[in-house]
Design a protein around this motif. Structure first.
Motif, short mmCIF file in Angstrom:
data_model
loop_
_atom_site.label_atom_id
_atom_site.label_comp_id
_atom_site.label_asym_id
_atom_site.label_seq_id
_atom_site.Cartn_x
_atom_site.Cartn_y
_atom_site.Cartn_z
N MET A 1 0.85 -1.16 0.00
CA MET A 1 0.00 0.00 0.00
C MET A 1 0.91 1.23 0.00
O MET A 1 1.68 1.43 0.92
CB MET A 1 -0.89 -0.05 1.25
N LYS A 2 0.78 2.03 -1.04
CA LYS A 2 1.61 3.23 -1.17
C LYS A 2 1.03 4.36 -0.33
O LYS A 2 -0.18 4.61 -0.36
CB LYS A 2 1.66 3.65 -2.64
N GLU A 3 1.90 5.05 0.41
CA GLU A 3 1.47 6.19 1.25
C GLU A 3 1.62 7.48 0.45
O GLU A 3 2.70 7.79 -0.03
CB GLU A 3 2.33 6.24 2.52
N TRP A 4 0.53 8.21 0.31
CA TRP A 4 0.57 9.51 -0.38
C TRP A 4 1.15 10.54 0.58
O TRP A 4 0.95 10.47 1.79
CB TRP A 4 -0.82 9.94 -0.80
N ASP A 5 1.84 11.55 0.04
CA ASP A 5 2.36 12.62 0.89
C ASP A 5 1.60 13.91 0.64
O ASP A 5 0.88 14.06 -0.34
CB ASP A 5 3.87 12.80 0.73
N LEU A 39 -6.47 -4.40 6.35
CA LEU A 39 -6.30 -4.12 4.92
C LEU A 39 -5.09 -4.85 4.36
O LEU A 39 -5.10 -5.28 3.20
CB LEU A 39 -6.17 -2.62 4.67
N GLY A 40 -4.04 -4.97 5.17
CA GLY A 40 -2.86 -5.71 4.73
C GLY A 40 -3.20 -7.16 4.41
O GLY A 40 -2.73 -7.70 3.40
N VAL A 41 -4.02 -7.77 5.25
CA VAL A 41 -4.44 -9.14 4.99
C VAL A 41 -5.32 -9.19 3.74
O VAL A 41 -5.16 -10.06 2.88
CB VAL A 41 -5.18 -9.73 6.21
N ALA A 42 -6.23 -8.23 3.60
CA ALA A 42 -7.10 -8.18 2.42
C ALA A 42 -6.28 -8.02 1.15
O ALA A 42 -6.59 -8.62 0.12
CB ALA A 42 -8.11 -7.04 2.56
N CYS A 43 -5.21 -7.25 1.21
CA CYS A 43 -4.33 -7.08 0.05
C CYS A 43 -3.61 -8.38 -0.31
O CYS A 43 -3.30 -8.61 -1.48
CB CYS A 43 -3.32 -5.97 0.30
N GLU A 44 -3.32 -9.21 0.68
CA GLU A 44 -2.70 -10.51 0.39
C GLU A 44 -3.71 -11.47 -0.23
O GLU A 44 -3.36 -12.28 -1.09
CB GLU A 44 -2.09 -11.09 1.65
N VAL A 45 -4.96 -11.37 0.19
CA VAL A 45 -6.02 -12.20 -0.39
C VAL A 45 -6.33 -11.76 -1.82
O VAL A 45 -6.62 -12.59 -2.68
CB VAL A 45 -7.30 -12.14 0.49
N LEU A 46 -6.26 -10.45 -2.07
CA LEU A 46 -6.54 -9.87 -3.39
C LEU A 46 -5.28 -9.21 -3.94
O LEU A 46 -5.17 -7.98 -3.94
CB LEU A 46 -7.66 -8.83 -3.28
N PRO A 47 -4.31 -9.98 -4.41
CA PRO A 47 -3.08 -9.36 -4.91
C PRO A 47 -3.37 -8.44 -6.09
O PRO A 47 -4.28 -8.68 -6.87
CB PRO A 47 -2.23 -10.56 -5.33
N ARG A 88 -16.85 1.32 8.01
CA ARG A 88 -16.94 0.07 8.76
C ARG A 88 -15.80 -0.87 8.38
O ARG A 88 -15.63 -1.22 7.22
CB ARG A 88 -18.27 -0.61 8.50
N PHE A 89 -15.02 -1.26 9.36
CA PHE A 89 -13.94 -2.23 9.19
C PHE A 89 -14.25 -3.40 10.14
O PHE A 89 -13.54 -3.63 11.10
CB PHE A 89 -12.59 -1.59 9.54
N GLY A 90 -15.36 -4.08 9.85
CA GLY A 90 -15.85 -5.13 10.74
C GLY A 90 -14.98 -6.36 10.79
O GLY A 90 -14.71 -6.89 11.86
N SER A 91 -14.56 -6.84 9.63
CA SER A 91 -13.73 -8.04 9.57
C SER A 91 -12.95 -8.03 8.26
O SER A 91 -13.29 -7.28 7.33
CB SER A 91 -14.59 -9.30 9.64
N VAL A 92 -11.95 -8.87 8.19
CA VAL A 92 -11.17 -8.98 6.95
C VAL A 92 -12.08 -9.46 5.82
O VAL A 92 -12.00 -8.96 4.70
CB VAL A 92 -9.96 -9.91 7.14
N GLN A 93 -12.95 -10.40 6.12
CA GLN A 93 -13.86 -10.92 5.10
C GLN A 93 -14.75 -9.82 4.53
O GLN A 93 -14.96 -9.74 3.33
CB GLN A 93 -14.71 -12.06 5.66
N GLU A 94 -15.26 -8.94 5.40
CA GLU A 94 -16.08 -7.82 4.92
C GLU A 94 -15.27 -6.90 4.01
O GLU A 94 -15.77 -6.43 2.99
CB GLU A 94 -16.64 -7.02 6.10
N LEU A 95 -14.03 -6.64 4.39
CA LEU A 95 -13.17 -5.79 3.56
C LEU A 95 -12.88 -6.43 2.21
O LEU A 95 -12.90 -5.76 1.18
CB LEU A 95 -11.85 -5.48 4.28
N VAL A 96 -12.62 -7.73 2.22
CA VAL A 96 -12.36 -8.43 0.97
C VAL A 96 -13.57 -8.32 0.05
O VAL A 96 -13.44 -8.02 -1.13
CB VAL A 96 -11.97 -9.91 1.23
N GLU A 97 -14.76 -8.53 0.59
CA GLU A 97 -15.98 -8.43 -0.22
C GLU A 97 -16.21 -7.01 -0.71
O GLU A 97 -16.70 -6.80 -1.82
CB GLU A 97 -17.20 -8.94 0.56
N LEU A 98 -15.86 -6.02 0.09
CA LEU A 98 -16.00 -4.62 -0.30
C LEU A 98 -15.01 -4.25 -1.41
O LEU A 98 -15.35 -3.52 -2.35
CB LEU A 98 -15.78 -3.72 0.92
#
Length: 107
Positions: A1-5, A39-47, A88-98
């Motif tokens: 995840m790139k950080e904007w400045d 989000l880091g985990v979601a990024c690994e699930v969705l490369p 809402r950041f309820g769970s990793v699964q919710e983030l992946v679906e979003l």
């Protein structure tokens, strides 16, 4: 995840191709830290997920422009010029679906 400045976020936003997501946070926010890990985990699930991060403390104009009410916030662009806020950041699964539709459209 790139950080904007703070100096280049406007250029980054204009150069970004929809669909993509922007994780808006503040560094001392504990909930933001947990959301970033999720989000880091979601990024690994969705490369290849098109996602960036922005520290709201150094770019308050971002909050005004997108009417951000609280952090953490996930700004989702499904089409150029159209963004929606998700708080809402309820769970990793919710983030992946979003986030999954953003990855599919980006492919």
């Amino acid at each position: 995840m790139k950080e904007w400045d703070a100096a280049s976020w406007r250029k980054e936003l204009e150069a970004a191709e929809a669909p993509f997501a922007l994780f808006v946070h503040t560094p001392l926010c504990g909930t933001c830290s947990v959301a970033r890990r999720m989000l880091g985990v979601a990024c690994e699930v969705l490369p290849g997920l098109p996602i960036a991060a922005a520290n709201l403390n150094v770019m308050p104009e971002l909050a005004e422009r997108f009417r951000i009410q609280s952090v953490p916030c996930l700004l989702l662009w499904e089409r150029k010029g159209e963004a929606r806020n998700a708080y809402r950041f309820g769970s990793v699964q919710e983030l992946v679906e979003l986030l999954r539709p953003l990855r599919i459209k980006a492919l």
